[in-house]
Design a protein around this motif. Structure first.
Motif, PDB file in Angstrom:
ATOM      1  N   PHE A  59       0.851  -1.191   0.000  1.00  0.00           N
ATOM      2  CA  PHE A  59       0.000   0.000   0.000  1.00  0.00           C
ATOM      3  C   PHE A  59       0.880   1.232   0.000  1.00  0.00           C
ATOM      4  O   PHE A  59       0.483   2.282   0.479  1.00  0.00           O
ATOM      5  N   LEU A 133       2.600   1.361   3.703  1.00  0.00           N
ATOM      6  CA  LEU A 133       1.808   2.590   3.767  1.00  0.00           C
ATOM      7  C   LEU A 133       2.535   3.652   4.585  1.00  0.00           C
ATOM      8  O   LEU A 133       2.635   4.818   4.187  1.00  0.00           O
ATOM      9  N   GLN A 137       4.027   7.303   3.420  1.00  0.00           N
ATOM     10  CA  GLN A 137       3.566   8.514   4.103  1.00  0.00           C
ATOM     11  C   GLN A 137       4.755   9.318   4.632  1.00  0.00           C
ATOM     12  O   GLN A 137       4.721  10.547   4.645  1.00  0.00           O
ATOM     13  N   TRP A 254      -1.315   8.689   0.109  1.00  0.00           N
ATOM     14  CA  TRP A 254      -1.853   7.329   0.252  1.00  0.00           C
ATOM     15  C   TRP A 254      -2.968   7.074  -0.752  1.00  0.00           C
ATOM     16  O   TRP A 254      -3.193   5.930  -1.142  1.00  0.00           O
ATOM     17  N   GLN A 255      -3.674   8.142  -1.218  1.00  0.00           N
ATOM     18  CA  GLN A 255      -4.735   7.919  -2.200  1.00  0.00           C
ATOM     19  C   GLN A 255      -4.174   7.324  -3.482  1.00  0.00           C
ATOM     20  O   GLN A 255      -4.797   6.479  -4.110  1.00  0.00           O
ATOM     21  N   GLY A 258      -3.641   3.733  -3.030  1.00  0.00           N
ATOM     22  CA  GLY A 258      -4.936   3.052  -3.049  1.00  0.00           C
ATOM     23  C   GLY A 258      -5.457   2.917  -4.470  1.00  0.00           C
ATOM     24  O   GLY A 258      -5.927   1.849  -4.875  1.00  0.00           O
TER      25      GLY A 258
ATOM     26  N   LEU B  39      -9.030  -0.048   6.902  1.00  0.00           N
ATOM     27  CA  LEU B  39      -8.562   1.281   6.516  1.00  0.00           C
ATOM     28  C   LEU B  39      -9.591   2.346   6.842  1.00  0.00           C
ATOM     29  O   LEU B  39      -9.282   3.522   6.943  1.00  0.00           O
ATOM     30  N   VAL B  97      -8.436  -4.678   2.241  1.00  0.00           N
ATOM     31  CA  VAL B  97      -7.903  -3.350   1.933  1.00  0.00           C
ATOM     32  C   VAL B  97      -8.823  -2.627   0.946  1.00  0.00           C
ATOM     33  O   VAL B  97      -9.204  -1.473   1.154  1.00  0.00           O
ATOM     34  N   PHE B 101     -11.094   0.557   1.700  1.00  0.00           N
ATOM     35  CA  PHE B 101     -10.732   1.748   0.921  1.00  0.00           C
ATOM     36  C   PHE B 101     -11.988   2.328   0.262  1.00  0.00           C
ATOM     37  O   PHE B 101     -12.204   3.541   0.269  1.00  0.00           O
ATOM     38  N   ILE B 226      -2.986   6.517   9.606  1.00  0.00           N
ATOM     39  CA  ILE B 226      -1.658   6.029   9.253  1.00  0.00           C
ATOM     40  C   ILE B 226      -0.732   6.113  10.466  1.00  0.00           C
ATOM     41  O   ILE B 226       0.072   5.218  10.701  1.00  0.00           O
ATOM     42  N   PHE B 229      -1.417   3.178  12.499  1.00  0.00           N
ATOM     43  CA  PHE B 229      -0.723   2.007  11.964  1.00  0.00           C
ATOM     44  C   PHE B 229       0.710   1.953  12.493  1.00  0.00           C
ATOM     45  O   PHE B 229       1.200   0.900  12.886  1.00  0.00           O
ATOM     46  N   TYR B 287       8.847   7.482  11.733  1.00  0.00           N
ATOM     47  CA  TYR B 287       8.997   6.380  10.805  1.00  0.00           C
ATOM     48  C   TYR B 287      10.346   5.702  11.010  1.00  0.00           C
ATOM     49  O   TYR B 287      10.484   4.494  10.830  1.00  0.00           O
TER      50      TYR B 287
END
Lengths: 326, 307
Positions: A59, A133, A137, A254-255, A258, B39, B97, B101, B226, B229, B287
């Motif tokens: 993703f 993902l 990001q 992220w779009q 997707g 999501l 997913v 989405f 996110i 996550f 991150y």
């Protein structure tokens, strides 16, 4: 099997015929739409390698798409402003030569994919989805907060790159370049699918223990697939930047990741021309629904939900009615 | 940077962490118990924020808004679980997913249709407005302190729920072996609906709480999703304790990084450049933290080690 091959040829012929007809009739918008379809199909061919063959639900492919775009944007803007890209240790000037820029975009996207893949492939399943993902990001926020190349506003560069013997600002010429690269990528996908590498990759998806027992390390095969996949998507990002003559953090968002997955699902996972069918369907739906309602994404979401819940196999699966893919 | 300013940033980090915990707790339970990646969890955060803003504007009471946020997110959670999510438990992650989405698109555009594209603003309720003087000579907003406190209480409540109630026993049993508890006569469909709605209600609450600190707008949920996550990757799937520790780590790292890094770079770079480099690097910190955890503990700090 034969039916799917005819279907693929018909799809590719249609994608070529529509802009050629549009050129004859003088409808540049249609050519741009077809170019967009070709570019996103190319990006999805890249993702299809990891997702369709390798079963790696990434993703985060927007990362490679955006990185490819930024390579073009950054070097082109340096060239247009006559500022060297690097002054130390050696002076490196920007460039607008597509034949230089494309390999660079592919290389940088491959390097980013190697780094992200090496970390994310330590995990699998839900973890892998979330981590890819998150890394995409990370690049998105980095692009937003790094002011040198436009930050949140993005980076316009006004003219497309140069290709020997072609006027790239002419829509049909630029479409031709994108279409040719799409064909090369499809050929590569086809060859890889049939090669030992592709078989090992599919094996690693279906039964990693058995592949390991055959003396193949699933991690290495997957990492190589992920890098190739990122490189192809990076090339598509480079073309998309040139199409718009603009790069922005939205390419990394992220779009975008997707949407690339959606293209593959709409077309058919792991199928050679699934990405082409998916991209065509997606942008035609966007165009059509967008004309009907300002809130077209609402209806698109409902359609997508129904496809996932009730119609598996995608467009090619529905039309070809065979079971070449499990 | 003075000590009091640093302390204030630590409190901000804790407040951000508590909000992330509310968001991650539901996600990690749904991952752990149902094995589902959702999501659309960020959409429930948005629904909570809009319900709170709508009710608070109509009635003038923020606390009624909070109740509305909890109720709206829980009801939406029950409906979504029964109509869509239930069909996805046996599917592979790719289908999950895609379907969730699609739910994001539906919820975001639906909210845009109902409320328009302009952001809404929520006021801090009078009871919690103003600042208190804390030891160390800092004035800190009451509201943010209340968020930290409420987050802490909710964390304790969740630990109690999962650790010491019958529902909690069933949730933990569902994580361990779902066929077995179904065979023992537990209505697994209902259990899943309850767990899902519990998670969405917490996400709705998080959205409502944040609505007074930021603007309430379409698309507000996904960046937080996110981050949640990242929290879960750090904490480990299915672990409430991991979600709490991960959320506080992420909240503190992000907040402190954003305030300290530009200052640190100013020591050897000109101010404008230090600010740019510092804030760009600060956006990467969490991150990098996640990558570090992955290298040493691929299943997270508190995740079960799976083969």
């Amino acid at each position: 099997m034969i039916r799917e091959r005819y279907l693929n040829l018909a799809l590719l012929a249609a994608l070529l015929a529509v802009p050629v007809l549009a050129q004859v009739q003088g409808a540049p918008f249609t050519i741009t739409l077809a170019t967009k379809i070709a570019i996103f199909a190319l990006a999805a061919v890249g993702l299809n390698l990891a997702l369709g063959l390798g079963g790696l639900v990434s993703f985060g492919h927007a990362a490679f798409f955006g990185v490819g775009g930024y390579v073009i944007g950054i070097l082109a803007s340096h060239a247009r402003n006559y500022e060297p890209f690097l002054t130390w240790p050696v002076e490196v000037a920007g460039t607008t030569q597509m034949l230089v820029l494309w390999p660079l975009a592919v290389l940088v996207a491959a390097l980013v994919a190697a780094a992200i893949g090496a970390l994310s492939l330590r995990t699998s399943g839900i973890f892998f989805i979330m981590i890819t993902l998150a890394f995409a990001q990370m690049l998105y926020y980095f692009a937003v907060s790094w002011p040198t190349y436009g930050g949140e506003d993005g980076l316009p560069f006004y003219l497309r790159g140069d290709f020997p013997g072609l006027n790239t600002m002419d829509p049909i010429s630029f479409f031709g370049l994108c279409y040719a690269l799409l064909l090369v990528a499809l050929w590569l996908f086809h060859r890889l699918h049939r090669a030992r590498f592709g078989l090992a990759l599919e094996g690693a998806r279906q039964n990693p223990e058995r592949v390991q027992a055959l003396g193949i390390r699933p991690f290495q095969v997957r990492l190589l697939a992920f890098i190739l996949s990122g490189a192809i998507t990076g090339l598509a990002g480079a073309l998309y930047a040139d199409l718009n003559r603009f790069v922005s953090p939205a390419m990394l968002g992220w779009q975008t990741s997707g949407e690339l997955i959606v293209l593959i699902i709409l077309g058919g996972v792991g199928r050679l021309c699934g990405p082409v069918a998916g991209a065509g369907l997606f942008f035609l739906l966007e165009h059509w629904l967008g004309g009907l309602s300002e809130f077209w994404q609402f209806w698109f979401g409902l359609i997508l939900l129904c496809v996932v819940l009730f119609a598996r196999g995608g467009l090619i699966g529905a039309l070809a009615k065979d079971q070449t893919h499990d | 940077m003075s000590l009091s300013l640093l302390l204030e940033q630590v409190l901000n980090g804790l407040q951000f962490g508590m909000m992330l915990f509310l968001m991650s707790a539901g996600l990690t339970l749904v991952f752990g118990v149902m094995g589902l990646i959702n999501l659309a969890h960020g959409s429930f955060y948005m629904i909570g924020a809009f319900a709170c803003a709508g009710v608070a504007m109509a009635t003038g009471s923020f606390f009624l808004g909070l109740v509305a946020a909890l109720a709206a997110a829980a009801v939406a959670g029950v409906l979504v679980e029964m109509l869509v999510i239930r069909r996805l438990y046996d599917r592979d992650h790719l289908d999950q997913v895609l379907a969730t989405f699609a739910l994001i698109l539906v919820f975001s555009e639906g909210t845009r249709y109902l409320f328009g594209s302009f952001p809404l603003y929520l006021d801090v309720p009078p009871l919690l407005s103003g600042a208190v003087a804390l030891p160390g000579g800092i004035d800190y907003p009451v509201y943010r302190l209340a968020v930290i406190l409420a987050g802490g209480l909710l964390a304790v409540g969740l630990f109690w729920l999962v650790g010491h109630t019958r529902l909690g026993i069933r949730i933990r049993a569902g994580e361990a072996d779902r066929e077995m508890i179904a065979a023992l006569g537990v209505d697994i469909d209902r259990l899943y609906t309850i767990v899902f709605a519990l998670g969405t209600a917490l996400a709705g609450l998080a959205g409502a709480i944040v609505g007074t600190l930021q603007s309430v707008q379409v698309g507000m949920g996904e960046p937080v999703l996110i981050l949640a996550f990242v929290v879960i990757v750090i904490g480990g799937i299915g672990s409430i304790k991991g979600a709490l520790i991960g959320a506080l780590l992420v909240g503190l790292t992000d907040t402190l990084g954003r305030s300290l890094l530009p200052v640190a770079f100013a020591a050897f770079l000109p101010p404008s450049e230090a600010n740019a480099v510092g804030s760009a690097l600060a956006s990467l910190l969490i991150y990098l933290l996640m990558a570090g955890v992955l290298v040493f503990r691929p299943s997270g700090l508190f995740g079960a080690v799976r083969a």
